[in-house]
Design a protein around this motif. Structure first.
Motif: not given
Length: 375
Positions: A343-354
């Motif tokens: 695992i390199i990174s993790l993002q929490g997205c608010l929209d479908a395209n991040c």
């Protein structure tokens, strides 16, 4: 020509019945099956092919059909059609190619049991899709055709996109592209949580349904905010090949591997026990050594219609905080043998395209701290 329940598989004189649209290439052969030309070859005029012809003594009538006449004109409202008609002819139940019966029956019963949980538009779509999925399989039960269970499975699966987008060609506004989020996800997550299919069939089915929605030029997904009952995480992963070995990963193998990887995280963090449902969507820009995956999470009590009365607590914030922690520390290990993933990174997205992020975490742990082995 449409075949009614009372006049199934009529084989009449082609020239007379089709007003000249069809004719037999051998003019000495009087009787031809022109409905077969529509269904098998998508052709509505010209010479009838050999696989759609018969002689005068070979015509089928109701008296010598092997299935009840109503099997050939399904309404979509009778969920037993798959068992009484399709399964009666092919007996695929219990084989690895029983997807058609199991999934479609589940979809059909979902509407029958929970139609009040959908909006009027959702009810119209569900009703039309149920009929479309059955009608698309009618050609497989014609007495002059014989398929394998694998063929029936393929035909059923291939019909899904058309049935999702335009289940009723007379009413093009009835489409998955016009559904609201509540209707779509009630279907999606209820079927996703069902254990009526093999793991492979289930993943393929849900992937097709989700890809169909993403392919719509206009759908709720493009404007949806993932800060409520559905959350979206984008995870960056890196492959490594132990002992200096390397091998090419094809897309299907890659998808299976990554699904197994996410399922292992879910098992470690007890997502199922905590009432959390998940779905993985693979980024098409994946390479041999690196990939991004989108992980959709939801509270089972919100969208799974089979769990509306359960009392299993679910806290998506807790789940996401745990995901942040394992990203930072790579604190998860398993031994399935062979290929390692980091695992390199993790993002929490608010929209479908991040495009808008709630958080963006990069692992600070040593790459040696995490090794996940796959076959």
């Amino acid at each position: 020509m449409n075949i009614s329940g009372e006049h199934v598989l009529l084989m009449n004189i082609c020239k007379k019945t089709t007003n000249g649209m069809f004719y037999c290439s051998d003019r000495t052969k009087t009787y031809c099956v022109f409905q077969c030309m529509f269904e098998q070859h998508d052709i509505s005029y010209g010479t009838v092919y050999d696989d759609c012809k018969c002689n005068i003594s070979q015509e089928y009538t109701e008296s010598n059909l092997t299935l009840p006449s109503q099997c050939y004109s399904p309404s979509g409202t009778d969920c037993s059609w798959y068992q009484h008609c399709l399964e009666r002819k092919y007996q695929c139940n219990g084989t690895e190619n029983n997807f058609a019966v199991k999934f479609a029956t589940k979809f059909c019963n979902l509407y029958s049991r929970s139609n009040q949980d959908f909006s009027q538009d959702g009810q119209k779509w569900m009703d039309a899709v149920r009929k479309c999925l059955q009608v698309s399989l009618v050609k497989t039960i014609r007495p002059y055709l014989h398929y394998s269970c694998k063929d029936v499975n393929r035909i059923a699966f291939d019909s899904h996109t058309q049935c999702y987008v335009y289940p009723d060609l007379h009413y093009p506004s009835i489409s998955i592209c016009n559904l609201g989020a509540a209707d779509y996800f009630s279907v999606f997550w209820t079927i996703q949580s069902s254990k009526v299919m093999s793991i492979d069939s289930s993943r393929r089915t849900m992937k097709r349904m989700f890809e169909t929605l993403k392919g719509c030029s206009k759908s709720f997904l493009k404007g949806m905010s993932f800060d409520g009952p559905i959350r979206l995480l984008k995870m960056k992963l890196k492959y490594s090949f132990p002992f200096g070995s390397r091998h090419q990963l094809v897309l299907d193998d890659n998808t299976i591997l990554l699904n197994d990887f996410v399922d292992s995280i879910a098992a470690k963090l007890h997502w199922k026990e905590n009432g959390v449902l998940w779905f993985l969507d693979l980024d098409i820009n994946s390479t041999v050594t690196e990939t991004y995956i989108d992980i959709y999470l939801t509270n089972r009590n919100v969208y799974d219609l089979n769990a509306r009365n359960t009392t299993v607590p679910s806290n998506l914030n807790t789940t996401i905080n745990e995901m942040k922690q394992i990203t930072e520390t790579r604190d998860i290990k398993g031994h399935i043998g062979g290929l390692s993933i980091m695992i390199i990174s993790l993002q929490g997205c608010l929209d479908a395209n991040c495009d808008t992020l709630l958080f963006d975490i990069t692992s600070t742990a040593s790459l040696k701290a995490f090794t996940f082995f796959f076959v």
